[in-house]
Design an enzyme around this catalytic site. Structure first.
Site, PDB file in Angstrom:
ATOM      1  N   TYR A 144      -5.915  -3.320  -6.745  1.00 13.33           N
ATOM      2  CA  TYR A 144      -5.275  -2.355  -7.399  1.00 13.33           C
ATOM      3  C   TYR A 144      -4.315  -2.460  -8.412  1.00 13.33           C
ATOM      4  O   TYR A 144      -3.696  -3.298  -8.517  1.00 13.33           O
ATOM      5  CB  TYR A 144      -4.747  -1.356  -6.495  1.00 13.33           C
ATOM      6  CG  TYR A 144      -3.923  -0.053  -6.641  1.00 13.33           C
ATOM      7  CD1 TYR A 144      -4.716   0.895  -7.030  1.00 13.33           C
ATOM      8  CD2 TYR A 144      -2.460   0.027  -6.834  1.00 13.33           C
ATOM      9  CE1 TYR A 144      -3.994   1.908  -7.457  1.00 13.33           C
ATOM     10  CE2 TYR A 144      -1.972   1.001  -6.984  1.00 13.33           C
ATOM     11  CZ  TYR A 144      -2.636   2.298  -7.617  1.00 13.33           C
ATOM     12  OH  TYR A 144      -2.127   3.368  -8.006  1.00 13.33           O
ATOM     13  N   ASP A 227      -1.983 -10.096 -11.341  1.00 12.97           N
ATOM     14  CA  ASP A 227      -1.096  -8.832 -10.903  1.00 12.97           C
ATOM     15  C   ASP A 227      -0.475  -8.972  -9.553  1.00 12.97           C
ATOM     16  O   ASP A 227      -1.067  -9.141  -8.362  1.00 12.97           O
ATOM     17  CB  ASP A 227      -2.137  -7.645 -10.702  1.00 12.97           C
ATOM     18  CG  ASP A 227      -1.286  -6.189 -10.583  1.00 12.97           C
ATOM     19  OD1 ASP A 227      -0.029  -6.439 -10.306  1.00 12.97           O
ATOM     20  OD2 ASP A 227      -1.925  -5.302 -10.578  1.00 12.97           O
ATOM     21  N   LYS A 255       7.512  -4.049  -7.844  1.00  9.01           N
ATOM     22  CA  LYS A 255       8.044  -3.859  -6.398  1.00  9.01           C
ATOM     23  C   LYS A 255       9.161  -4.499  -6.169  1.00  9.01           C
ATOM     24  O   LYS A 255      10.307  -4.060  -6.088  1.00  9.01           O
ATOM     25  CB  LYS A 255       6.885  -4.067  -5.458  1.00  9.01           C
ATOM     26  CG  LYS A 255       5.735  -3.140  -5.813  1.00  9.01           C
ATOM     27  CD  LYS A 255       5.145  -2.611  -4.539  1.00  9.01           C
ATOM     28  CE  LYS A 255       3.700  -1.689  -5.042  1.00  9.01           C
ATOM     29  NZ  LYS A 255       3.532  -0.599  -4.495  1.00  9.01           N
TER      30      LYS A 255
END
Ligand code: PMP
Length: 409
Positions: A144, A227, A255
């Site tokens: 994702y 990622d 994050k």
């Protein structure tokens, strides 16, 4: 437990806020409506309180950003200190230099660094950079990478508004299957600019897999982008690239970097990163200083206290306890993934019954652990899981059945 105020807010939100959320995965449809909180308004350590005053041990941790804990002193202090001097200015601030130097020191592939606010911003920058560097336009992906990017949204069921033609530019491959990646390079010779991938989600990489991806990229003159928006500051201080000792050309982090403040980074090889002089990656708020101050304090705290090891240790206790009571998990101890039956009613009952026992988990099944989770928290969670698993098959669902945030096509 009473959720009256949550539902009053939800009723109001449904009139003014589409889907009543800013983030798909926090939406009320993804929790058993009726028997779960909808709005939270405070947190301390690993615990959160909803607007009705109910307390939960939080295993969602804001979907990942809370890596140290809510209301965490050294980070709050750094934010308040910076607030006294200013939030954002008309020229760059030294914090940009200090935090980029720290990231260069700890992240293996990082020679240069740029910041932004969302994971989507930095994965988009990485893809643009790869296209600029190679002069090619297609991208192979696995994971994702942020639905705010047109090139990624086209791969999901929520692709309304995205030009269909982009479908031709994004090519999937399978994790732990080098042949599926080779096949994309064979089908699209000299056209793939980069492979962008999450280095790990739930399955561990088979021996040689990540190195194999890197080799295929090198053989085809394509860039490798990790990622690490999730794996960064969880697998190891230098991310999954340090943990697996496979160094990509570029990597994106987000994050966990600033314990909840909005900060993301793209890092990588200097010769590629310097193209950002002409690749458009520029945002009014990218150098916002409260987040940079929080980032510096968070990463220093992680370094000084080895907070990542604590998260692995807590995860290990949780996973072995869950196994004993019959619940399997996948992934690594730093981010266990609950193996649940493919049955939304069952999953909704699990969430609902855990909420009623003061445990907050996400329907997606990922458990996010932060430095403030204690052994008591883990044992409380295990007791709750044990009670719930005993009764779940003979219990009715009281709230509404949850749906899935979005499907990948
Ligand atoms: N990459 C990964 C691996 C992610 O998990 C996410 C967010 N879940 C993103 C990118 C996008 O980040 P954001 O939602 O901050 O744009």
């Amino acid at each position: 437990m009473n959720f009256t105020k949550s539902h009053e807010y939800l009723k109001r939100a449904l009139k003014t806020v589409p889907l009543a959320t800013q983030t798909f995965s926090k939406g009320y449809k993804y929790f058993p409506k009726g028997v779960s909180p909808v709005y939270l308004d405070s947190g301390d350590g690993s615990h959160v309180w909803d607007v009705d005053g109910n307390e939960f041990i939080d295993f969602i941790c804001g979907l990942g950003p809370i890596t140290l804990g809510y209301n965490y002193f050294p980070v709050n202090d750094a934010i308040i200190h910076q607030l006294n001097f200013g939030i954002i200015y008309s020229l760059p601030h030294p914090l940009e230099v200090e935090l980029s130097e720290l990231l260069v020191e700890i992240i293996p592939c990082a020679e240069m660094v740029r910041f932004s606010k969302n994971g989507t911003d930095v994965t988009n920058a990485a893809v643009r950079l790869a296209r600029a560097y190679t002069g090619r336009e297609k991208i192979a992906y696995r994971g994702y990478h942020g639905g705010g990017n047109d090139w990624y949204a086209i791969t999901t069921e929520k692709s309304l508004g995205v030009p269909r033609i982009l479908d031709n530019y994004i090519l999937p491959f399978e994790y732990n299957d080098l042949d599926s990646l080779r096949a994309q390079f064979d089908l699209n010779p000299d056209q793939i600019a980069a492979v962008i991938m999450e280095p790990m989600i739930t399955d561990s990489p088979l021996p040689g897999f990540l190195e194999g991806v890197k080799k295929i990229c090198e053989q085809n003159n394509a860039l490798l982008i990790f990622d690490e928006v999730i794996t960064g500051f969880r697998w190891a201080l230098g991310g999954a690239q340090e943990y697996f000792n496979t160094i990509p050309d570029l990597a994106t982090f987000g994050k966990g970097i600033a314990n909840g403040m909005p900060l993301n980074a793209i890092v990588g090889r200097a010769d590629i990163m310097r193209l950002l002089e002409n690749v458009f990656f520029s945002y009014t708020f990218a150098g916002e200083c409260l987040s940079l101050a929080a980032g510096l304090a968070t990463v220093n705290e992680m370094k000084d206290k080895n907070t990542i090891k604590h998260c692995w240790d807590m995860g290990k206790i949780l996973r072995s306890g869950l196994k004993t009571i019959g619940m399997d998990t996948l992934g690594y101890d730093c981010r266990p993934y609950l193996v649940m039956p493919n049955n939304q009613v069952w999953r909704s009952k699990l969430l609902e019954q855990l909420f009623l026992r003061g445990i907050m988990i996400h329907i997606g099944g990922f458990i996010n652990i932060c430095f403030s989770h204690s052994e008591d928290d883990i044992n409380n969670a295990l007791n709750a899981f044990e009670d719930v698993l005993k009764i779940i098959d003979n219990t009715e669902l009281h709230g509404e059945v949850t749906t899935i945030a979005f499907k990948r096509l």
